[in-house]
Design an enzyme around this catalytic site. Structure first.
Site, PDB file in Angstrom:
ATOM      1  N   ASP A   6       3.905  10.285  98.760  1.00 14.89           N
ATOM      2  CA  ASP A   6       3.694  11.692  99.108  1.00 14.89           C
ATOM      3  C   ASP A   6       4.254  12.588  98.007  1.00 14.89           C
ATOM      4  O   ASP A   6       5.410  12.428  97.590  1.00 14.89           O
ATOM      5  CB  ASP A   6       4.394  12.010 100.439  1.00 14.89           C
TER       6      ASP A   6
ATOM      7  N   ASP B 263      -1.740  15.639 100.153  1.00 18.46           N
ATOM      8  CA  ASP B 263      -0.732  15.298  99.153  1.00 18.46           C
ATOM      9  C   ASP B 263      -0.306  13.834  99.234  1.00 18.46           C
ATOM     10  O   ASP B 263       0.722  13.449  98.669  1.00 18.46           O
ATOM     11  CB  ASP B 263       0.492  16.196  99.305  1.00 18.46           C
TER      12      ASP B 263
END
Length: 276
Positions: A142, A185
């Site tokens: 992430d 993301d």
């Protein structure tokens, strides 16, 4: 496997390049092919693929997905080794419009695989684990603070940050590994035939690479890692552990690797501690 399995004719090949088994799609497409050489059936070649510079599981013992261009035709293929002494698989489909087919499995922004492709690949990888105990490691990655980047510097800057992170991921991906943009993301990596210890090292290398990116602001990623266990009914359970580990990494201060094993054992690795 819906999608890839129904789209691709899939074959099992012996060490002499002869087809010994085929799925129904292959039988419908090619007819009676058992005993014939795979390179003749799939690509209408007179010699094995490696002699044309094409990666060949029989010759090179390699595994992967790629696109093969032969004269005026292009093919999307998957190939690899099956752990039955001297047995291999190959799945291939003729592509008439390469740009359209690429968009169905490649993320347009990062040029990594997309979520749809990864879901198919995960199921295939987990099935190999269940049948033959071929281990794999999942890395859930992430990009930290993407919302703040978008808010402070604009979405173009946010996109550029994602592209740079994808480059770090690609730089630490072996030919046998598969990396995808999972969405937003988040990224996902599948590392086949890999111990969790090796997966940790790859995760730390990615974190170090991202931390060295020259950008408007400091970039970092958090990573969760896990592996399958005998009790996992599907890849979704492995994925859920990696996701939970990722949450632990982010909650601990980010730019860290968290590992969550099937027995509930979890631990954090800080790149600063690792480098000390």
């Amino acid at each position: 496997m819906e999608g890839i399995e129904r789209l691709l004719p899939s074959l099992i090949i012996d060490s002499n390049y002869r087809i010994v088994a085929a799925n129904q799609t292959a039988k419908n497409m090619f007819g009676e092919i058992i005993g014939k050489e795979c390179y003749k059936v799939l690509y209408n070649l007179e010699t094995p693929c490696y002699q044309r510079g094409i990666k060949c599981p029989v010759y090179g013992k390699e595994s992967g997905f790629d696109i093969v261009d032969l004269e005026f035709e292009s093919y999307l293929r998957g190939y690899g080794v099956i752990p039955w002494g001297g047995m291999f698989y190959e799945s291939v489909v003729n592509i008439t419009n390469i740009n359209n087919i690429r968009s169905s499995f490649i993320d347009n922004l990062t040029q990594l695989y997309n979520r749809k492709f990864m879901l198919n690949f995960l199921e295939k990888t987990h099935n190999l684990w269940k049948r033959y105990k071929q281990p794999y490691t999942l890395l859930f990655i992430d990009l930290d603070n993407l919302k703040e980047i978008n808010d402070n510097y604009g979405h173009t800057a946010g996109d550029e940050a994602l592209i740079k992170v994808a480059l770090c991921i690609r730089a630490h991906t072996r030919s046998s590994d598969t990396a995808a943009r999972w969405g937003g993301d988040e990224f996902l990596m599948v590392l086949p035939n890999t111990s969790i210890e090796y997966g940790e090292k790859v995760a730390l290398r990615i974190i170090k690479c991202v931390s060295g990116i020259q950008f408007f602001t400091k970039l970092s990623v958090s990573i969760g890692a896990s592996q399958p266990s005998d009790n996992d009914k599907s890849y979704s359970e492995v994925l859920a552990r990696a996701d939970k580990a990722l949450y632990q990494a982010k909650q601990s201060g980010k730019s860290k690797v968290a590992v969550l094993k099937a027995d509930g054992l979890s631990y954090l690795i800080d790149i600063k501690e690792e480098s000390a």
